[in-house]
Write a protein that holds these residues in place. Structure first.
Motif, PDB file in Angstrom:
ATOM      1  N   LYS A   1       1.150  -1.693  -0.295  1.00  0.00           N
ATOM      2  CA  LYS A   1      -0.227  -0.223   0.229  1.00  0.00           C
ATOM      3  C   LYS A   1       0.409   1.362   0.824  1.00  0.00           C
ATOM      4  CE  LYS A   1      -3.536  -1.846   2.099  1.00  0.00           C
ATOM      5  NZ  LYS A   1      -4.691  -1.977   3.558  1.00  0.00           N
ATOM      6  N   ALA A   2       1.764   1.036   1.197  1.00  0.00           N
ATOM      7  CA  ALA A   2       2.764   2.176   0.316  1.00  0.00           C
ATOM      8  C   ALA A   2       3.263   2.843  -1.147  1.00  0.00           C
ATOM      9  CB  ALA A   2       4.633   2.289   1.427  1.00  0.00           C
ATOM     10  N   ARG A   3       3.222   1.417  -2.203  1.00  0.00           N
ATOM     11  CA  ARG A   3       4.034   2.812  -3.409  1.00  0.00           C
ATOM     12  C   ARG A   3       5.472   2.840  -3.326  1.00  0.00           C
ATOM     13  NH1 ARG A   3      -1.976   4.354  -5.085  1.00  0.00           N
ATOM     14  NH2 ARG A   3      -3.050   1.955  -4.999  1.00  0.00           N
ATOM     15  N   GLY A   4       6.365   1.723  -3.027  1.00  0.00           N
ATOM     16  CA  GLY A   4       7.581   2.146  -2.776  1.00  0.00           C
ATOM     17  C   GLY A   4       7.540   3.290  -2.232  1.00  0.00           C
ATOM     18  N   LYS A   5       7.721   3.867  -0.677  1.00  0.00           N
ATOM     19  CA  LYS A   5       7.965   4.873  -0.230  1.00  0.00           C
ATOM     20  C   LYS A   5       8.604   4.704   0.610  1.00  0.00           C
ATOM     21  CE  LYS A   5       5.844   7.758   3.988  1.00  0.00           C
ATOM     22  NZ  LYS A   5       4.836   7.686   5.367  1.00  0.00           N
ATOM     23  N   LYS A   6       9.569   5.377   0.915  1.00  0.00           N
ATOM     24  CA  LYS A   6      10.958   5.250   1.554  1.00  0.00           C
ATOM     25  C   LYS A   6      10.349   5.392   3.315  1.00  0.00           C
ATOM     26  CE  LYS A   6      13.326   5.490  -1.666  1.00  0.00           C
ATOM     27  NZ  LYS A   6      14.596   4.165  -2.328  1.00  0.00           N
ATOM     28  N   VAL A   7      11.008   4.044   3.656  1.00  0.00           N
ATOM     29  CA  VAL A   7      10.934   4.478   5.303  1.00  0.00           C
ATOM     30  C   VAL A   7      12.085   4.161   5.975  1.00  0.00           C
ATOM     31  CG1 VAL A   7       9.385   2.498   5.403  1.00  0.00           C
ATOM     32  CG2 VAL A   7      11.066   1.716   5.036  1.00  0.00           C
ATOM     33  N   ASN A   8      12.481   4.838   7.163  1.00  0.00           N
ATOM     34  CA  ASN A   8      13.815   5.021   7.793  1.00  0.00           C
ATOM     35  C   ASN A   8      14.435   3.936   7.937  1.00  0.00           C
ATOM     36  OD1 ASN A   8      13.286   8.247   7.124  1.00  0.00           O
ATOM     37  ND2 ASN A   8      12.275   8.777   9.302  1.00  0.00           N
ATOM     38  N   VAL A   9      15.464   4.216   8.340  1.00  0.00           N
ATOM     39  CA  VAL A   9      16.053   2.669   9.365  1.00  0.00           C
ATOM     40  C   VAL A   9      17.223   3.270  10.022  1.00  0.00           C
ATOM     41  CG1 VAL A   9      17.658   1.197   8.597  1.00  0.00           C
ATOM     42  CG2 VAL A   9      16.402   1.526   7.349  1.00  0.00           C
ATOM     43  N   TYR A  10      17.152   3.129  11.447  1.00  0.00           N
ATOM     44  CA  TYR A  10      17.522   3.394  12.660  1.00  0.00           C
ATOM     45  C   TYR A  10      18.366   2.396  14.219  1.00  0.00           C
ATOM     46  CZ  TYR A  10      13.346   5.841  12.427  1.00  0.00           C
ATOM     47  OH  TYR A  10      11.361   6.878  12.349  1.00  0.00           O
ATOM     48  N   VAL A  11      19.286   2.770  14.069  1.00  0.00           N
ATOM     49  CA  VAL A  11      19.933   2.021  15.695  1.00  0.00           C
ATOM     50  C   VAL A  11      19.509   2.227  16.398  1.00  0.00           C
ATOM     51  CG1 VAL A  11      21.829   1.373  13.830  1.00  0.00           C
ATOM     52  CG2 VAL A  11      22.028   3.828  16.013  1.00  0.00           C
ATOM     53  N   LEU A  12      19.579   1.536  17.037  1.00  0.00           N
ATOM     54  CA  LEU A  12      18.729   2.277  19.096  1.00  0.00           C
ATOM     55  C   LEU A  12      19.860   2.537  20.294  1.00  0.00           C
ATOM     56  CD1 LEU A  12      16.577   2.030  21.252  1.00  0.00           C
ATOM     57  CD2 LEU A  12      17.333  -0.126  21.595  1.00  0.00           C
ATOM     58  N   THR A  13      20.012   3.470  19.760  1.00  0.00           N
ATOM     59  CA  THR A  13      21.179   4.155  21.037  1.00  0.00           C
ATOM     60  C   THR A  13      21.374   3.571  22.492  1.00  0.00           C
ATOM     61  OG1 THR A  13      19.875   6.507  21.826  1.00  0.00           O
ATOM     62  CG2 THR A  13      21.773   6.756  19.682  1.00  0.00           C
ATOM     63  N   ARG A  14      21.953   3.635  23.312  1.00  0.00           N
ATOM     64  CA  ARG A  14      22.530   3.532  24.222  1.00  0.00           C
ATOM     65  C   ARG A  14      21.374   3.489  25.538  1.00  0.00           C
ATOM     66  NH1 ARG A  14      28.729   3.459  25.627  1.00  0.00           N
ATOM     67  NH2 ARG A  14      29.998   2.251  24.467  1.00  0.00           N
ATOM     68  N   ALA A  15      21.135   5.003  24.841  1.00  0.00           N
ATOM     69  CA  ALA A  15      19.962   5.927  26.415  1.00  0.00           C
ATOM     70  C   ALA A  15      18.577   5.318  25.716  1.00  0.00           C
ATOM     71  CB  ALA A  15      19.773   7.576  25.842  1.00  0.00           C
ATOM     72  N   GLY A  16      18.369   5.098  24.074  1.00  0.00           N
ATOM     73  CA  GLY A  16      17.226   4.688  23.309  1.00  0.00           C
ATOM     74  C   GLY A  16      17.036   3.284  24.487  1.00  0.00           C
ATOM     75  N   ARG A  17      18.059   1.953  24.773  1.00  0.00           N
ATOM     76  CA  ARG A  17      17.805   1.033  24.984  1.00  0.00           C
ATOM     77  C   ARG A  17      17.441   1.066  26.359  1.00  0.00           C
ATOM     78  NH1 ARG A  17      19.110  -4.093  23.871  1.00  0.00           N
ATOM     79  NH2 ARG A  17      19.856  -3.698  22.339  1.00  0.00           N
ATOM     80  N   GLN A  18      18.403   1.931  27.537  1.00  0.00           N
ATOM     81  CA  GLN A  18      17.844   2.121  29.153  1.00  0.00           C
ATOM     82  C   GLN A  18      16.168   3.048  29.125  1.00  0.00           C
ATOM     83  OE1 GLN A  18      20.279   1.249  31.094  1.00  0.00           O
ATOM     84  NE2 GLN A  18      17.848   1.897  32.509  1.00  0.00           N
TER      85      GLN A  18
END
Length: 129
Positions: A95-112
């Motif tokens: 349904k997104a028809r080729g739309k771009k989505v973000n790719v992330y890494v979880l930071t130490r602060a995010g994990r905490q």
């Protein structure tokens, strides 16, 4: 649109306040687990990975979930970021028809942050029992 830091914070506050109620505590708990699991692989992750891992309705809440985590950075500019965007990829959602989505890494602060939120949920359940 050039906003002052105070205006940007106020705008982010309003947007997140409006969106946050759309993600239930259950969906947040499911997505927290999925993000920790994906982050444990050491590889960047994004909506495509969530779509493959998380069932239906909870998966559809992931966009707001990611916005809340990245929006946290805007709301708390003096604290370390929770997620760091490292790229984009084409969505696997037809349904997104080729739309771009973000790719992330979880930071130490995010994990905490996620682990603290999980611990808080456990304490709430124990207190309710």
């Amino acid at each position: 649109m050039n906003l002052t830091p105070a205006q940007a914070k106020a705008r982010a506050d309003r947007i997140l306040a409006a969106l946050k109620p759309t993600v239930s505590q259950w969906s947040t708990a499911v997505l927290d687990q999925a993000v920790l699991h994906l982050a444990d692989s050491g590889q960047p992750f994004g909506m495509n990975d969530i779509r493959l891992l998380v069932p239906g309705d909870d998966c559809r809440k992931a966009g707001v979930y990611f916005a809340t985590l990245t929006g946290h950075d805007a709301l708390h500019p003096n604290e370390p970021p929770l997620l760091r965007k490292v790229g984009e990829e084409t969505s696997i959602n037809p349904k997104a028809r080729g739309k771009k989505v973000n790719v992330y890494v979880l930071t130490r602060a995010g994990r905490q942050f996620i682990q603290d939120r999980q611990a808080e949920r456990i304490q709430q359940r124990r207190a309710a029992a």
